[in-house]
Motif scaffolding. Structure first.
Motif, PDB file in Angstrom:
ATOM      1  N   LEU A  31       0.830  -1.211   0.000  1.00 52.35           N
ATOM      2  CA  LEU A  31       0.000   0.000   0.000  1.00 52.35           C
ATOM      3  C   LEU A  31       0.865   1.262   0.000  1.00 52.35           C
ATOM      4  CD1 LEU A  31      -2.810  -1.067   2.482  1.00 52.35           C
ATOM      5  CD2 LEU A  31      -2.952  -0.871  -0.014  1.00 52.35           C
ATOM      6  N   ARG A  32       1.968   1.239   0.738  1.00 50.78           N
ATOM      7  CA  ARG A  32       2.876   2.398   0.762  1.00 50.78           C
ATOM      8  C   ARG A  32       3.474   2.629  -0.625  1.00 50.78           C
ATOM      9  NH1 ARG A  32       7.956   3.850   0.771  1.00 50.78           N
ATOM     10  NH2 ARG A  32       8.727   1.726   0.564  1.00 50.78           N
ATOM     11  N   LEU A  33       3.899   1.558  -1.257  1.00 52.21           N
ATOM     12  CA  LEU A  33       4.475   1.679  -2.601  1.00 52.21           C
ATOM     13  C   LEU A  33       3.432   2.168  -3.602  1.00 52.21           C
ATOM     14  CD1 LEU A  33       6.653  -1.557  -2.693  1.00 52.21           C
ATOM     15  CD2 LEU A  33       7.475   0.808  -2.567  1.00 52.21           C
ATOM     16  N   ARG A  34       2.203   1.679  -3.466  1.00 48.91           N
ATOM     17  CA  ARG A  34       1.132   2.129  -4.366  1.00 48.91           C
ATOM     18  C   ARG A  34       0.889   3.619  -4.210  1.00 48.91           C
ATOM     19  NH1 ARG A  34      -4.670  -0.352  -3.650  1.00 48.91           N
ATOM     20  NH2 ARG A  34      -4.675   1.158  -1.968  1.00 48.91           N
ATOM     21  N   GLU A  35       0.876   4.098  -2.979  1.00 52.93           N
ATOM     22  CA  GLU A  35       0.660   5.530  -2.750  1.00 52.93           C
ATOM     23  C   GLU A  35       1.816   6.349  -3.318  1.00 52.93           C
ATOM     24  OE1 GLU A  35      -1.413   8.703  -2.245  1.00 52.93           O
ATOM     25  OE2 GLU A  35      -2.202   6.688  -1.947  1.00 52.93           O
ATOM     26  N   ARG A  36       3.046   5.853  -3.166  1.00 53.38           N
ATOM     27  CA  ARG A  36       4.200   6.547  -3.738  1.00 53.38           C
ATOM     28  C   ARG A  36       4.082   6.622  -5.259  1.00 53.38           C
ATOM     29  NH1 ARG A  36       9.756   3.858  -2.930  1.00 53.38           N
ATOM     30  NH2 ARG A  36       9.680   3.339  -5.110  1.00 53.38           N
ATOM     31  N   ALA A  37       3.696   5.515  -5.876  1.00 49.89           N
ATOM     32  CA  ALA A  37       3.521   5.503  -7.327  1.00 49.89           C
ATOM     33  C   ALA A  37       2.414   6.467  -7.738  1.00 49.89           C
ATOM     34  CB  ALA A  37       3.210   4.089  -7.809  1.00 49.89           C
ATOM     35  N   ARG A  38       1.314   6.469  -7.012  1.00 44.87           N
ATOM     36  CA  ARG A  38       0.199   7.358  -7.323  1.00 44.87           C
ATOM     37  C   ARG A  38       0.640   8.821  -7.232  1.00 44.87           C
ATOM     38  NH1 ARG A  38      -4.937   5.770  -6.612  1.00 44.87           N
ATOM     39  NH2 ARG A  38      -4.376   4.400  -4.886  1.00 44.87           N
ATOM     40  N   THR A  39       1.410   9.141  -6.204  1.00 41.30           N
ATOM     41  CA  THR A  39       1.875  10.511  -6.014  1.00 41.30           C
ATOM     42  C   THR A  39       2.853  10.922  -7.109  1.00 41.30           C
ATOM     43  OG1 THR A  39       1.577  10.357  -3.630  1.00 41.30           O
ATOM     44  CG2 THR A  39       3.094  12.043  -4.415  1.00 41.30           C
ATOM     45  N   GLU A  40       3.810  10.055  -7.417  1.00 44.95           N
ATOM     46  CA  GLU A  40       4.851  10.412  -8.382  1.00 44.95           C
ATOM     47  C   GLU A  40       4.358  10.385  -9.829  1.00 44.95           C
ATOM     48  OE1 GLU A  40       8.738   8.794  -7.771  1.00 44.95           O
ATOM     49  OE2 GLU A  40       8.453   8.737  -5.605  1.00 44.95           O
ATOM     50  N   LEU A  41       3.431   9.488 -10.139  1.00 41.48           N
ATOM     51  CA  LEU A  41       2.940   9.399 -11.514  1.00 41.48           C
ATOM     52  C   LEU A  41       1.760  10.321 -11.787  1.00 41.48           C
ATOM     53  CD1 LEU A  41       3.191   5.552 -12.058  1.00 41.48           C
ATOM     54  CD2 LEU A  41       4.656   7.323 -13.055  1.00 41.48           C
ATOM     55  N   GLY A  42       1.090  10.744 -10.740  1.00 43.11           N
ATOM     56  CA  GLY A  42      -0.049  11.642 -10.919  1.00 43.11           C
ATOM     57  C   GLY A  42      -1.111  11.025 -11.815  1.00 43.11           C
ATOM     58  N   TYR A  50      -0.122  -0.899 -11.846  1.00 41.65           N
ATOM     59  CA  TYR A  50       0.651  -1.086 -10.616  1.00 41.65           C
ATOM     60  C   TYR A  50       0.511  -2.528 -10.119  1.00 41.65           C
ATOM     61  CZ  TYR A  50       1.876  -1.106  -5.714  1.00 41.65           C
ATOM     62  OH  TYR A  50       2.422  -1.443  -4.509  1.00 41.65           O
ATOM     63  N   HIS A  51      -0.718  -3.006 -10.060  1.00 42.33           N
ATOM     64  CA  HIS A  51      -0.953  -4.360  -9.558  1.00 42.33           C
ATOM     65  C   HIS A  51      -0.306  -5.403 -10.461  1.00 42.33           C
ATOM     66  CE1 HIS A  51      -4.614  -3.019  -6.967  1.00 42.33           C
ATOM     67  NE2 HIS A  51      -3.476  -2.499  -6.582  1.00 42.33           N
ATOM     68  N   ASP A  52      -0.360  -5.187 -11.774  1.00 42.75           N
ATOM     69  CA  ASP A  52       0.329  -6.108 -12.693  1.00 42.75           C
ATOM     70  C   ASP A  52       1.821  -6.153 -12.393  1.00 42.75           C
ATOM     71  OD1 ASP A  52      -1.976  -6.809 -14.034  1.00 42.75           O
ATOM     72  OD2 ASP A  52      -1.601  -5.473 -15.740  1.00 42.75           O
ATOM     73  N   ARG A  53       2.418  -4.986 -12.185  1.00 41.60           N
ATOM     74  CA  ARG A  53       3.860  -4.924 -11.926  1.00 41.60           C
ATOM     75  C   ARG A  53       4.207  -5.653 -10.624  1.00 41.60           C
ATOM     76  NH1 ARG A  53       6.558  -4.732 -15.548  1.00 41.60           N
ATOM     77  NH2 ARG A  53       5.420  -2.960 -16.288  1.00 41.60           N
ATOM     78  N   HIS A  63      12.474  -5.262  -0.122  1.00 41.37           N
ATOM     79  CA  HIS A  63      13.402  -4.265  -0.667  1.00 41.37           C
ATOM     80  C   HIS A  63      13.550  -4.429  -2.180  1.00 41.37           C
ATOM     81  CE1 HIS A  63      16.268  -7.598  -0.154  1.00 41.37           C
ATOM     82  NE2 HIS A  63      16.994  -6.995  -1.079  1.00 41.37           N
ATOM     83  N   VAL A  64      13.378  -5.636  -2.682  1.00 41.75           N
ATOM     84  CA  VAL A  64      13.414  -5.859  -4.128  1.00 41.75           C
ATOM     85  C   VAL A  64      12.134  -5.319  -4.760  1.00 41.75           C
ATOM     86  CG1 VAL A  64      13.489  -7.626  -5.945  1.00 41.75           C
ATOM     87  CG2 VAL A  64      14.962  -7.837  -3.929  1.00 41.75           C
ATOM     88  N   LEU A  65      10.997  -5.528  -4.117  1.00 41.46           N
ATOM     89  CA  LEU A  65       9.740  -4.986  -4.622  1.00 41.46           C
ATOM     90  C   LEU A  65       9.812  -3.471  -4.691  1.00 41.46           C
ATOM     91  CD1 LEU A  65       6.920  -5.640  -5.628  1.00 41.46           C
ATOM     92  CD2 LEU A  65       6.135  -5.474  -3.258  1.00 41.46           C
ATOM     93  N   ASP A  66      10.442  -2.850  -3.712  1.00 37.32           N
ATOM     94  CA  ASP A  66      10.629  -1.404  -3.722  1.00 37.32           C
ATOM     95  C   ASP A  66      11.399  -0.986  -4.975  1.00 37.32           C
ATOM     96  OD1 ASP A  66      12.407   1.106  -2.869  1.00 37.32           O
ATOM     97  OD2 ASP A  66      10.577   1.107  -1.665  1.00 37.32           O
ATOM     98  N   LEU A  67      12.440  -1.722  -5.314  1.00 31.64           N
ATOM     99  CA  LEU A  67      13.229  -1.427  -6.510  1.00 31.64           C
ATOM    100  C   LEU A  67      12.404  -1.636  -7.776  1.00 31.64           C
ATOM    101  CD1 LEU A  67      15.901  -0.736  -7.890  1.00 31.64           C
ATOM    102  CD2 LEU A  67      16.520  -3.147  -7.702  1.00 31.64           C
ATOM    103  N   VAL A  68      11.632  -2.702  -7.832  1.00 34.92           N
ATOM    104  CA  VAL A  68      10.776  -2.980  -8.990  1.00 34.92           C
ATOM    105  C   VAL A  68       9.816  -1.815  -9.221  1.00 34.92           C
ATOM    106  CG1 VAL A  68       8.866  -4.454  -9.791  1.00 34.92           C
ATOM    107  CG2 VAL A  68      10.939  -5.490  -8.851  1.00 34.92           C
ATOM    108  N   VAL A  69       9.175  -1.362  -8.160  1.00 38.07           N
ATOM    109  CA  VAL A  69       8.213  -0.263  -8.283  1.00 38.07           C
ATOM    110  C   VAL A  69       8.938   1.030  -8.647  1.00 38.07           C
ATOM    111  CG1 VAL A  69       6.535   1.159  -7.023  1.00 38.07           C
ATOM    112  CG2 VAL A  69       6.502  -1.333  -6.787  1.00 38.07           C
ATOM    113  N   ASP A  70      10.098   1.266  -8.057  1.00 41.07           N
ATOM    114  CA  ASP A  70      10.870   2.464  -8.380  1.00 41.07           C
ATOM    115  C   ASP A  70      11.248   2.491  -9.861  1.00 41.07           C
ATOM    116  OD1 ASP A  70      12.222   4.909  -7.531  1.00 41.07           O
ATOM    117  OD2 ASP A  70      14.069   3.796  -7.974  1.00 41.07           O
ATOM    118  N   LEU A  71      11.719   1.374 -10.378  1.00 40.79           N
ATOM    119  CA  LEU A  71      12.075   1.296 -11.792  1.00 40.79           C
ATOM    120  C   LEU A  71      10.851   1.510 -12.680  1.00 40.79           C
ATOM    121  CD1 LEU A  71      14.572  -1.690 -11.749  1.00 40.79           C
ATOM    122  CD2 LEU A  71      15.116   0.724 -12.127  1.00 40.79           C
TER     123      LEU A  71
END
Length: 79
Positions: A31-42, A50-53, A63-71
């Protein structure tokens, strides 16, 4: 809560100790990563993408999932 319910969520028998805690920590991180993606991607953010990724990453450490979402947010992922 009866003893059986308590044990189910706290111990779960040998081999499953901490399962509920691990589930909760993982859920919060997703959920934290999803919110970060939502904020950064607008407006470019799509929950389905997001869910597919996240699901396509498979069973990886957080920590690997964090990198996947960041990329994915940066557009540097392989698809």
């Amino acid at each position: 809560m009866n003893t059986g319910e308590r044990d189910r969520w706290t111990c779960g028998g040998s081999g499953r100790r901490g399962q509920a805690l691990a589930y909760a920590v993982g859920a919060r991180e997703i959920l934290r990563l999803r919110e970060r993606a939502r904020t950064e991607l607008g407006p470019r953010f799509r929950a389905a993408d997001y869910h597919d990724r996240v699901l396509n990453a498979g069973a990886v450490p957080l920590h690997v999932l964090d990198l996947v979402v960041d990329l994915w947010i940066r557009g540097d992922d392989a698809g």
